[in-house]
Design a protein around this motif. Structure first.
Motif, PDB file in Angstrom:
ATOM      1  N   MET A 130       0.844  -1.173   0.000  1.00 41.80           N
ATOM      2  CA  MET A 130       0.000   0.000   0.000  1.00 41.80           C
ATOM      3  C   MET A 130       0.890   1.236   0.000  1.00 41.80           C
ATOM      4  O   MET A 130       2.008   1.204   0.474  1.00 41.80           O
ATOM      5  CB  MET A 130      -0.908   0.013   1.215  1.00 41.80           C
ATOM      6  CG  MET A 130      -2.015  -0.991   1.135  1.00 41.80           C
ATOM      7  SD  MET A 130      -3.237  -0.712   2.412  1.00 41.80           S
ATOM      8  CE  MET A 130      -4.100  -2.235   2.246  1.00 41.80           C
ATOM      9  N   LEU A 131       0.317   2.309  -0.520  1.00 41.23           N
ATOM     10  CA  LEU A 131       1.073   3.540  -0.708  1.00 41.23           C
ATOM     11  C   LEU A 131       0.191   4.737  -0.382  1.00 41.23           C
ATOM     12  O   LEU A 131      -0.972   4.786  -0.797  1.00 41.23           O
ATOM     13  CB  LEU A 131       1.535   3.613  -2.170  1.00 41.23           C
ATOM     14  CG  LEU A 131       2.185   4.885  -2.647  1.00 41.23           C
ATOM     15  CD1 LEU A 131       3.584   5.014  -2.061  1.00 41.23           C
ATOM     16  CD2 LEU A 131       2.252   4.885  -4.154  1.00 41.23           C
ATOM     17  N   VAL A 132       0.734   5.696   0.360  1.00 42.87           N
ATOM     18  CA  VAL A 132       0.035   6.953   0.618  1.00 42.87           C
ATOM     19  C   VAL A 132       0.417   7.922  -0.504  1.00 42.87           C
ATOM     20  O   VAL A 132       1.603   8.096  -0.803  1.00 42.87           O
ATOM     21  CB  VAL A 132       0.408   7.535   1.993  1.00 42.87           C
ATOM     22  CG1 VAL A 132      -0.187   8.911   2.192  1.00 42.87           C
ATOM     23  CG2 VAL A 132      -0.049   6.593   3.099  1.00 42.87           C
ATOM     24  N   GLN A 133      -0.589   8.537  -1.117  1.00 39.45           N
ATOM     25  CA  GLN A 133      -0.366   9.404  -2.277  1.00 39.45           C
ATOM     26  C   GLN A 133      -1.046  10.757  -2.075  1.00 39.45           C
ATOM     27  O   GLN A 133      -2.210  10.817  -1.668  1.00 39.45           O
ATOM     28  CB  GLN A 133      -0.944   8.727  -3.535  1.00 39.45           C
ATOM     29  CG  GLN A 133      -0.828   9.522  -4.796  1.00 39.45           C
ATOM     30  CD  GLN A 133       0.610   9.657  -5.265  1.00 39.45           C
ATOM     31  OE1 GLN A 133       1.333   8.675  -5.320  1.00 39.45           O
ATOM     32  NE2 GLN A 133       1.015  10.861  -5.587  1.00 39.45           N
ATOM     33  N   ARG A 134      -0.320  11.822  -2.374  1.00 45.33           N
ATOM     34  CA  ARG A 134      -0.889  13.168  -2.340  1.00 45.33           C
ATOM     35  C   ARG A 134      -1.794  13.339  -3.549  1.00 45.33           C
ATOM     36  O   ARG A 134      -1.475  12.895  -4.648  1.00 45.33           O
ATOM     37  CB  ARG A 134       0.228  14.207  -2.385  1.00 45.33           C
ATOM     38  CG  ARG A 134      -0.262  15.629  -2.366  1.00 45.33           C
ATOM     39  CD  ARG A 134       0.944  16.601  -2.460  1.00 45.33           C
ATOM     40  NE  ARG A 134       0.493  17.949  -2.608  1.00 45.33           N
ATOM     41  CZ  ARG A 134       0.233  18.555  -3.771  1.00 45.33           C
ATOM     42  NH1 ARG A 134       0.393  17.900  -4.905  1.00 45.33           N
ATOM     43  NH2 ARG A 134      -0.178  19.793  -3.813  1.00 45.33           N
ATOM     44  N   VAL A 135      -2.944  13.996  -3.351  1.00 50.28           N
ATOM     45  CA  VAL A 135      -3.874  14.289  -4.448  1.00 50.28           C
ATOM     46  C   VAL A 135      -4.379  15.715  -4.301  1.00 50.28           C
ATOM     47  O   VAL A 135      -4.335  16.298  -3.223  1.00 50.28           O
ATOM     48  CB  VAL A 135      -5.082  13.309  -4.460  1.00 50.28           C
ATOM     49  CG1 VAL A 135      -4.637  11.890  -4.748  1.00 50.28           C
ATOM     50  CG2 VAL A 135      -5.856  13.372  -3.160  1.00 50.28           C
ATOM     51  N   VAL A 136      -4.848  16.261  -5.401  1.00 54.38           N
ATOM     52  CA  VAL A 136      -5.510  17.569  -5.395  1.00 54.38           C
ATOM     53  C   VAL A 136      -6.944  17.326  -5.843  1.00 54.38           C
ATOM     54  O   VAL A 136      -7.180  16.733  -6.895  1.00 54.38           O
ATOM     55  CB  VAL A 136      -4.791  18.570  -6.322  1.00 54.38           C
ATOM     56  CG1 VAL A 136      -5.536  19.890  -6.378  1.00 54.38           C
ATOM     57  CG2 VAL A 136      -3.359  18.791  -5.862  1.00 54.38           C
ATOM     58  N   MET A 137      -7.877  17.776  -5.022  1.00 49.76           N
ATOM     59  CA  MET A 137      -9.289  17.558  -5.313  1.00 49.76           C
ATOM     60  C   MET A 137      -9.682  18.386  -6.538  1.00 49.76           C
ATOM     61  O   MET A 137      -9.449  19.603  -6.562  1.00 49.76           O
ATOM     62  CB  MET A 137     -10.155  17.934  -4.109  1.00 49.76           C
ATOM     63  CG  MET A 137      -9.752  17.205  -2.827  1.00 49.76           C
ATOM     64  SD  MET A 137      -9.776  15.412  -2.969  1.00 49.76           S
ATOM     65  CE  MET A 137     -11.500  15.113  -2.783  1.00 49.76           C
TER      66      MET A 137
ATOM     67  N   ASP B  32      -3.268  -2.866  -6.018  1.00 47.00           N
ATOM     68  CA  ASP B  32      -3.733  -2.756  -7.401  1.00 47.00           C
ATOM     69  C   ASP B  32      -3.660  -1.318  -7.917  1.00 47.00           C
ATOM     70  O   ASP B  32      -4.161  -1.013  -8.989  1.00 47.00           O
ATOM     71  CB  ASP B  32      -5.170  -3.274  -7.509  1.00 47.00           C
ATOM     72  CG  ASP B  32      -6.121  -2.563  -6.563  1.00 47.00           C
ATOM     73  OD1 ASP B  32      -5.695  -1.622  -5.841  1.00 47.00           O
ATOM     74  OD2 ASP B  32      -7.304  -2.956  -6.515  1.00 47.00           O
ATOM     75  N   ASP B  33      -3.018  -0.425  -7.155  1.00 51.58           N
ATOM     76  CA  ASP B  33      -2.870   1.001  -7.483  1.00 51.58           C
ATOM     77  C   ASP B  33      -4.187   1.758  -7.532  1.00 51.58           C
ATOM     78  O   ASP B  33      -4.264   2.846  -8.101  1.00 51.58           O
ATOM     79  CB  ASP B  33      -2.101   1.199  -8.802  1.00 51.58           C
ATOM     80  CG  ASP B  33      -0.647   0.804  -8.670  1.00 51.58           C
ATOM     81  OD1 ASP B  33      -0.096   0.892  -7.554  1.00 51.58           O
ATOM     82  OD2 ASP B  33      -0.046   0.395  -9.687  1.00 51.58           O
TER      83      ASP B  33
END
Length: 153
Positions: free
Chosen positions: A1-8, A22-23
């Motif tokens: 598992m991976l923590v990913q930054r996102v922009v809404m 599974d990304d």
């Protein structure tokens, strides 16, 4: 598992998500972190909760447990797992009793607070958290910390 930054996309607010093997975003975590973004929690808080929930779901995956069906004993095992160094968490090495804990009591408490808030959110929004919500009450992580003894030194 991976923590990913996102922009809404709609608001351009910074947030975080947890991607599974599974990304794809881990749905129950995604719903909760999106909620935190919607109510304008600090991106740093959301990032910390994302890492806390990633650890929890990694633990659950490693034991074949469904997040909606965990027991209080499973939470105790999660705390013990958190205290192990990373190689021991993966079962690659044995840990001697003299080895220091991998995380502090305050880190464990923060992670349990994240779990408490996650389960309370799921309970209120039809996530079906099973028996865990019954153990949360209003005490949250404080109750869990009192119920789970620290290891003997």
């Amino acid at each position: 598992m991976l923590v990913q930054r996102v922009v809404m996309p709609a608001s351009s607010l910074e947030s975080w998500t947890v991607l599974g093997d599974d990304d794809l975003p881990v749905e129950p975590i995604e719903r909760y972190l999106a909620y935190l973004t919607d109510i304008e929690r600090s991106p740093n808080t959301i990032k910390a909760y994302a890492h806390d929930l990633k650890d929890y779901f990694t633990f659950l995956d490693g034991r074949g447990l469904d997040w909606r069906e965990v027991r209080l004993e499973d939470i105790g095992e999660f705390v013990a797992w958190l205290r192990l160094p990373a190689p021991a968490r993966e079962g690659k090495v044995m840990v001697l009793p003299s080895v220091e804990q991998h995380v502090s009591a305050s880190t464990v408490n923060r992670k349990l607070s994240a779990l408490s808030a996650f389960y309370q959110h799921a309970s209120r929004h039809g996530g079906g958290p099973g028996r865990v919500a019954d153990h949360l009450g209003s005490g949250g992580a404080t109750w869990w910390m009192e119920a789970i003894p620290a290891p003997h030194q």
